[in-house]
Design a protein around this motif. Structure first.
Motif: not given
Length: 266
Positions: A208, A247, A250, A254, A262-264
């Motif tokens: 992340s 994140d 997430e 995951a 899927h980090y943003q």
């Protein structure tokens, strides 16, 4: 808009900056222009969360031969005040490297001397080629051996006894000894430097963004921290910050679902 430099080459590959010292005719020695460009580049990274990793290397047959003593501007220092201002302008590069949130992977080929060695020491991951020769060159030109953070970085990396040997003598160390001392994490053939860094780069990109930034911060802060309790307090703070982010959630989801996260950066 990507900045243009006189003495540096910057290539953005996705979220990774590939920064090359580009004065090969002078073994990438630090002249005043390069000093200014490096300092400004690393300072600017503090406000560039889109840039996640920096890969630093030198063009040609050397990484960096240290301060360019042949540059006219390096000699045009008529007063103590001017000399100190120039000294501090160089030192700010290494402070900015440690402060910037992006991990710095440095690929070292050939000579890394004086201020060039300090660029290596201020990095986070160091990979050397078999051609590497490094030394604390400062004492070999009539100055003190402690310069550009060397008296801070070296004892923390190799211990005070070995740091004293290197700083007081200015002797060169090769790739094999650099690896034994823990100054570098890998030694590879010159043509394999870029490939050697790729595994670490991809692993970091798979983490992340916030977790990566806070990990570098904690490593740098905790090396000087006064107690185990204080170190753990910072770690606890960082873990809660990460776990409460989108994140962080997430990443845990995951892991439970056995898929890539899927980090943003949110």
């Amino acid at each position: 808009m990507k900045r243009q430099y006189e003495t540096l080459l910057l290539e953005e590959r996705g979220a990774v900056d590939h920064l090359t010292l580009n004065r090969p005719e002078s073994l990438n020695a630090l002249n005043p222009t390069m000093v200014d460009e490096l300092r400004n580049y690393f300072r600017d990274l503090a406000t560039r969360p889109d840039r996640r990793i920096v890969v630093l290397k030198g063009a040609g047959r050397a990484f960096c031969a240290g301060l360019d003593l042949k540059a006219e501007e390096s000699h045009a220092l008529d007063t103590v005040q001017q000399g100190l201002a120039f000294q501090r302008s160089i030192a700010e590069i290494y402070i900015a490297m440690r402060r910037c949130p992006q991990p710095i992977v440095t690929l070292i080929n050939g000579a890394a001397c004086g201020g060039g060695l300090s660029l290596v020491l201020a990095s986070d991951i160091r990979i050397a080629s078999t051609t590497v020769k490094m030394n604390c060159a400062y004492i070999r030109v009539g100055l003190g051996g402690c310069d550009m953070g060397s008296s801070y970085f070296l004892p923390r990396l190799v211990g005070s006894a070995l740091a004293s040997e290197l700083i007081l003598t200015g002797k060169f160390i090769n790739a094999e000894r650099s690896l034994k001392l823990g100054l570098v994490s890998q030694v590879v053939e010159p043509e394999d430097l870029d490939a050697a860094a790729e595994e670490d780069i991809q692993l970091m990109l798979g983490n992340s963004p916030l977790g990566l930034r806070l990990s570098k911060e904690a490593l740098n802060v905790n090396i000087d921290i006064g107690s185990l309790e204080a170190a753990i307090a910072l770690e606890d703070r960082n873990q809660i910050l990460c776990s409460q982010s989108k994140d962080g959630k997430e990443g845990m989801t995951a892991f439970a679902e056995r898929r890539a996260p899927h980090y943003q950066d949110v």
